[in-house]
Write an enzyme that holds these catalytic residues in place. Structure first.
Site, short mmCIF file in Angstrom:
data_model
loop_
_atom_site.label_atom_id
_atom_site.label_comp_id
_atom_site.label_asym_id
_atom_site.label_seq_id
_atom_site.Cartn_x
_atom_site.Cartn_y
_atom_site.Cartn_z
N GLU A 263 0.85 -1.20 0.00
CA GLU A 263 0.00 0.00 0.00
C GLU A 263 0.87 1.24 0.00
O GLU A 263 1.85 1.32 0.76
CB GLU A 263 -0.89 0.07 1.25
N LYS A 320 -15.91 4.61 4.49
CA LYS A 320 -14.78 4.50 5.41
C LYS A 320 -14.93 5.54 6.51
O LYS A 320 -15.40 6.66 6.27
CB LYS A 320 -13.46 4.69 4.67
#
Length: 469
Positions: A263, A320
């Protein structure tokens, strides 16, 4: 007439495009949203933009079926919630592999399994189950004769490092070395796998805008930073962070293990205090990173270590939680329209230019109504984590005031910051002194988890905390 040095640069860039790809770009396909296109459409989107590697955070059948026959290499995830079961039960591990991997392979080109994600910061304390779970999943792959084709690893966050600055001093947190890192790195070596790392220069930049150049964080032209420990010059914060991990592995004698960045990314939007979160900066970071990976080889410490890097993330994810940035890391809107225009392939890089605005770079950042940029005030402090426990706080306080060289005179009896006479208040003052004296560099406000950085002046009685020495 084109200047000689410019002609040379053009020739060099052209040459880079002729050679084979130096690294590989993938993308994280997160789905914490209620407005995303179907998995079939997502696969079409990936193919249309030349993205041939994808990482997902589960083993959703619709996604794995959609990827079948696409030619896209896939990394799947065994969630943290299932680590306990995978560690304790070989039958669970066997069943999980049969149901979620063997059932789709090879038509869905699963190349790796991420066992957990950033387990060391998991609030459910699953660290002790990590390596046993990895071993059981591997044995399940062996049973299915898939162990040669599918690798197992686990993404770590940079918070797993005790030291990350300078890069040459990179080291893992001491409490994780014997119980986790040594057995995990041994496992990776024995299975021919690689260490997965999640690295976000954005976090380091937004907390230290007074000492970290935006150009350095965005892979733009800059004078570089020399590592006093090894004499290497770094021109990007990303390379410095990755080399800190390489140095940490080297300190444990695991120089032979590869690294994959599972990531990394930069938000296109953030809250008022999330300095640097903007469309322009996100485009610059990710676009220049793609160019860096596909044409630039390894890092200063490992120049031959071509990297595979997964951008975070494919879409903006509206469900999120957390700050605004969490919902704005996407390369695409759910409509499949690009948030900003960057290439993902060597071919696309031929016409790519980092389109910086006239005020980009190291200009002070306007934070809006009455706001003052951290880049001009340096307003970050280090304070004690009251939940760390008295024993850890006291040990960290002793270090800071001892070999750490913090100025602890103000917290002595009768001095200006003695009151309030509490361990947390005294530790906060000492930690902040150490942090400021060390230039607020990343890793100097950790103390084994006993401290963290804040952006508001700490308040303990009438004591004033300094912001620089």
């Amino acid at each position: 007439m084109v200047p000689i040095f410019a002609s040379f640069s053009l020739l060099l860039i052209s040459a880079l495009f002729i050679v084979a790809d130096c690294g590989s770009i993938g993308v994280n396909y997160g789905r914490i949203a209620n407005n995303l296109p179907s998995a079939t459409k997502v696969v079409e989107l990936l193919i249309s933009h030349g993205l041939n590697r994808v990482k997902v955070y589960d083993t959703d059948p619709a996604v794995l079926h959609a990827l079948s026959g696409s030619g896209i290499k896939v990394t799947v995830d065994l969630p943290n919630e299932q680590l306990f079961a995978a560690a304790k039960s070989t039958s669970f591990a066997n069943s999980w592999v049969q149901r979620n991997v063997a059932a789709y392979y090879p038509h869905t080109e699963i190349e790796a399994i991420a066992v957990g994600n950033e387990v060391f910061v998991d609030p459910h304390n699953t660290t002790k189950f990590l390596v046993p779970a990895m071993k059981n999943i591997h044995q399940a792959l062996v049973k299915s004769n898939l162990h040669s084709d599918i690798k197992i690893s686990s993404p770590i966050a940079l918070s797993a490092l005790q030291n990350s600055y300078p890069s040459s001093a990179g080291s893992f947190r001491p409490e994780l070395i014997e119980p986790v890192f040594k057995p995990m790195l041994n496992f990776l070596r024995q299975t021919g796998s690689f260490l997965m790392v999640n690295a976000y220069p954005f976090f380091a930049y937004e907390s230290n805008t007074d000492v970290i150049s935006l150009d350095y964080a965005l892979f733009r032209e800059n004078p570089g930073v020399v590592d006093a420990g090894n004499g290497l010059r770094y021109f990007s914060l990303f390379d410095a962070q990755i080399d800190a991990v390489f140095a940490a592995m080297s300190a444990l004698k695991y120089d032979d293990i590869r690294l994959v960045v599972t990531e990394t990314g930069w938000p296109s939007k953030g809250d008022e205090n999330e300095i640097g979160a903007s469309v322009e900066n996100a485009a610059a970071y990710n676009g220049n990173l793609v160019r860096r990976i596909l044409t630039g080889g390894g890092t200063p410490l490992r120049p031959k270590a071509d990297l595979t890097v997964y951008l975070f993330a494919l879409f903006n994810e509206n469900n999120k939680v957390g700050p605004t940035s969490e919902r704005n890391y996407g390369l695409f809107y759910p409509t499949e329209e690009k948030v900003y225009d960057i290439p993902f392939t060597v071919e696309g890089l031929k016409n790519y230019h980092d389109r910086r605005s006239p005020v980009a770079g190291n200009q002070p950042v306007n934070r809006g109504k009455g706001g003052v940029s951290k880049s001009t005030t340096g307003n970050t402090w280090c304070v004690a984590n009251g939940e760390a426990g008295k024993e850890k706080l006291q040990a960290a306080l002793d270090f800071a005031c001892g070999e750490g060289g913090a100025d602890c005179h103000p917290i002595q009896p009768g001095a200006t910051c003695y009151d309030p006479n509490t361990l947390e208040a005294h530790a906060s003052f000492a930690f902040n002194s150490y942090y400021q004296k060390n230039g607020r560099h990343m890793g100097t406000c950790y103390f084994g988890g006993a401290a963290y950085v804040v952006t508001q002046p700490p308040k303990y009685g009438d004591c004033e905390f300094p912001t620089g020495y």
